[in-house]
Design an enzyme around this catalytic site. Structure first.
Site, short mmCIF file in Angstrom:
data_model
loop_
_atom_site.label_atom_id
_atom_site.label_comp_id
_atom_site.label_asym_id
_atom_site.label_seq_id
_atom_site.Cartn_x
_atom_site.Cartn_y
_atom_site.Cartn_z
N ASP A 40 5.26 -5.73 -1.86
CA ASP A 40 5.68 -5.39 -0.51
C ASP A 40 5.26 -3.95 -0.26
OD1 ASP A 40 6.84 -6.03 1.86
OD2 ASP A 40 8.83 -5.32 1.28
N GLY A 41 4.55 -3.70 0.80
CA GLY A 41 4.14 -2.34 1.12
C GLY A 41 4.57 -1.98 2.52
N SER A 45 3.33 -7.65 3.33
CA SER A 45 3.95 -8.21 2.13
C SER A 45 2.97 -9.21 1.53
CB SER A 45 5.30 -8.86 2.44
OG SER A 45 5.19 -9.66 3.57
N ASP A 156 -6.05 6.42 0.06
CA ASP A 156 -4.72 6.17 -0.48
C ASP A 156 -4.81 5.66 -1.92
OD1 ASP A 156 -1.98 6.20 -0.47
OD2 ASP A 156 -1.72 4.32 0.61
#
Ligand SMILES: Nc1ncnc2c1ncn2[C@@H]1O[C@H](COP(=O)(O)OP(=O)(O)OP(=O)(O)O)[C@@H](O)[C@H]1O
Length: 648
Positions: A40-41, A45, A156
């Site tokens: 889950d981010g 998800s 990221d």
């Protein structure tokens, strides 16, 4: 205004774009049997699934934010970059893209057993072998090389975004870079959003808010990861951005020649740092770099330490490209022969124990949060190195003082407690802390200190908000000290310099705060009667720096405050301008199958995240203001730092 423009590294392995399209479906269940959630981010998800009629497992990332229309799918950064990147063995492979009838986008991709953070977490007291670290890092650089030479950078890079699967009967892993939600094109026009990437892996140029960054931010993050993979500890676990910069200085030394010349290795000098810190109103501490080679014991003190030094350079231009990294001695030296650590159960059996059933770790994310918080009460001794001894046996027990360094005076040695085994610096403690030097930046600093428990609703303080003289005087040192002292989150970086008298500025009064109204959009929170977002950016046409503040009290009265105060050359100029394009009609494309218009709140937030703001403020070099709208809470290492994935 442009300081430098980055060129795409050589295109040796450019393979062109793939030809995937976004397909429509009613729901993904039509095609897939969903088994369980595996991740889950912030943006999506991820579920483990099998394609109907097949036993092949796939991972499906379902984006949390619904699209307004199908064509918006291609505007998502994640989709845009994935569609343009050709397949590579170290990039997670995308099979299909679906958009369902509720305008939710699903990315079907290959499944890997866990992410690197989970793997590292599972290895507490069982460090990876030198050769495993080398293999993982070489795969990361091969993946990065592919991304960069194809004209993108990731923005990221962190262990959570590196997926791994153990290779049967070996101590090695298949490693793939995932989550292209923040990826950007190298040849796109800067300035970029400065507030990207995850704090512990955020490059100095991002921390110091340089908006002309490029792929070296990924190389720096890879350096942080290399350290973490080897030692099972993050190298710079900053509590907030100020603390982050401080922790970097503790190890890399300050980025000036004087400090760098006092030690060996280090992060090198970086002229740009002076300008950036001046603009931010902070000053960096004078610290001598640690010599990484002396920090580690064999074999880590050889090519591995030297690679770290090259990756973790302050100056982005001094960092090697991913291709050059692969040419470093670390990847090309003879296999290191050394004894496995005694406590270590690394070995074929140990490594292959990792299996699907082990993941996801139920408490993986709650267990490991900011491991050094408890140490924060001690202002001068971070005990960083003590912590590093946990499990990893590659640190030298006693860190030796560099022969170049002068012996500190007795007095200094008694009064200053330095981190364990840290070479006492002759500079220490001339300026032991990063200290905001203007009232403007007291706000910045307070703001940054509060990010660990940041609640957009109660603390949405614009970072560079100008204050009136009266407001300045009300922020006396005492008051500020008290506020900091009383903070629930005591920080060692609590000193600051006296307020510097400034010219009086047009008075500004903050609107009353009422209870927040949260739109149906988890990643961006807006509040009624409250300035809810800000962006600092540079004008394309002038040399000034501006802040844009969005007032969501009345969606039609989005306001722009324009000022030049960051350069300190004139009084703030305050203007207010309504948005012209906010009320444009809903296109037919925006309606769902039943002809119903999408939720209006969602629409408003989506409009903000689109390029409409750019149309309204064409003189600004922002591509998507929503990228900087509302800074999300950063109390978890997994949080991302932008609120929108949309590209304009
Ligand atoms: N292909 C995959 N196979 C297995 N697990 C995956 C896969 N893709 C993602 N995951 C898991 O889901 C987690 C979240 O995925 P991802 O990072 O893509 O989401 P996000 O919303 O973009 O996250 P972030 O908050 O970092 O931006 C990952 O950390 C990983 O553990």
């Amino acid at each position: 205004m442009k300081k430098y423009l980055w060129r795409t590294p050589s295109m040796a392995n450019h393979h062109g774009r793939t030809s995937k399209e976004v397909m429509k479906c009613n729901t993904v269940d039509d095609f897939f049997s969903i088994m369980r959630k595996v991740g889950d981010g912030t943006f999506g998800s991820v579920h483990l699934a099998t394609r109907k009629g097949s036993t092949k497992v796939v991972a499906i990332k379902s984006m949390k934010r619904k699209l307004l229309k199908i064509s918006d799918a291609a505007r998502l950064r994640e989709v845009h970059s994935l569609l343009h990147l050709s397949e590579h063995e170290n990039i997670v492979n995308i099979f299909d893209l679906y958009i369902d009838r509720s305008f939710c986008l699903h990315i079907v991709m290959e499944y890997l057993e866990c992410n690197l953070f989970q793997l590292i977490n599972s290895r507490r007291d069982k460090p990876f072998s030198y050769n495993t670290v080398r293999d993982i890092m070489s795969q990361i650089f091969r993946g990065l090389g592919h991304i960069h030479t194809n004209g993108f950078f990731h923005r990221d890079m962190k262990p959570e975004n590196i997926l791994v699967s153990p290779i049967e009967n070996s101590s090695f892993y298949k490693v793939k870079i995932a989550d292209f939600g923040l990826a950007r094109e190298i040849n796109s026009n800067p300035p970029y959003t400065e507030y990207v990437s995850t704090r512990w892996y955020r490059a100095p140029e991002l921390l110091l808010r340089d908006s002309y960054y490029s792929y070296p931010v990924d190389i720096y993050a890879a350096g942080c990861m290399a350290f973490e993979i080897a030692t099972l500890q993050p190298i710079f676990p900053g509590m907030d951005d100020i603390d982050q910069v401080y922790k970097i200085c503790e190890i890399l030394g300050s980025p000036d020649e004087e400090s760098q010349n006092m030690g060996f290795g280090g992060g090198g000098a970086w002229k740009q740092a002076e300008k950036l810190t001046r603009e931010l109103g902070i000053s960096l501490p004078k610290l001598v770099p640690l010599n990484l080679k002396e920090l580690f014991s064999p074999p880590w003190n050889g090519p591995f330490a030297s690679m770290l030094t090259q990756l973790l350079q302050w100056n982005p231009e001094s960092r090697p490209t991913a291709q050059k990294c692969l040419e470093l001695e670390f990847f090309n030296s003879e296999e290191e022969k050394f004894e496995e650590p005694k406590t270590n159960q690394v070995g074929k059996a140990g490594d292959t124990q990792v299996s699907v059933s082990m993941y996801p770790f139920p408490n993986a994310f709650t267990k490991v949060t900011l491991p050094y918080v408890a140490d924060k009460a001690d202002t001068t001794s971070s005990k960083l190195l003590q912590k590093f001894h946990k499990g990893f046996t590659g640190f030298k027990r006693t860190f030796q003082k560099s022969s170049k360094q002068k012996k500190p005076s007795k007095k200094t040695a008694q009064t200053i407690s330095t981190p364990m085994d840290r070479p006492p610096s002759p500079f220490f403690p001339i300026l032991p802390q990063i200290r905001p030097s203007t009232p403007l930046n007291l706000k910045l600093r307070n703001y940054l200190l509060s990010t660990a428990e940041y609640n957009v609703a109660s603390k949405s303080m614009p970072m560079f908000m100008e204050t009136s003289q009266s407001e300045v005087s009300s922020q006396s040192n005492d008051k500020e000290n008290k506020q900091i002292g009383n903070s629930t989150n005591p920080s060692p970086r609590s000193n600051f310099e006296p307020v510097i008298p400034r010219k009086s500025l047009p008075s500004y009064s903050e609107p009353e705060t009422t209870s927040p109204t949260t739109l149906n959009d988890k990643s961006t929170t807006f509040h009624s009667n409250k300035f809810s977002g800000y962006s600092t950016c540079s004008s394309r046409s002038t040399e000034q720096t501006y802040s844009i503040l969005l007032d969501s009290a009345d969606w039609e009265q989005t306001a722009l405050w324009k000022k030049s105060s960051l350069k300190g050359d004139s009084d703030a100029q305050v203007t207010k301008r309504p948005l012209k394009n906010l009320n444009s009609d809903i296109d037919d494309d925006d309606r769902d199958d039943s002809g119903k218009a999408p939720n209006m709140d969602l629409r408003k937030s989506s409009i903000l995240s689109s390029n409409i703001l750019e149309q309204d403020f064409p003189d600004f070099g922002v591509t998507s203001l929503a990228d900087t709208l509302g800074v999300p809470g950063l109390n978890s290492r997994t949080d991302s730092h932008v609120t929108s994935q949309t590209i304009s």
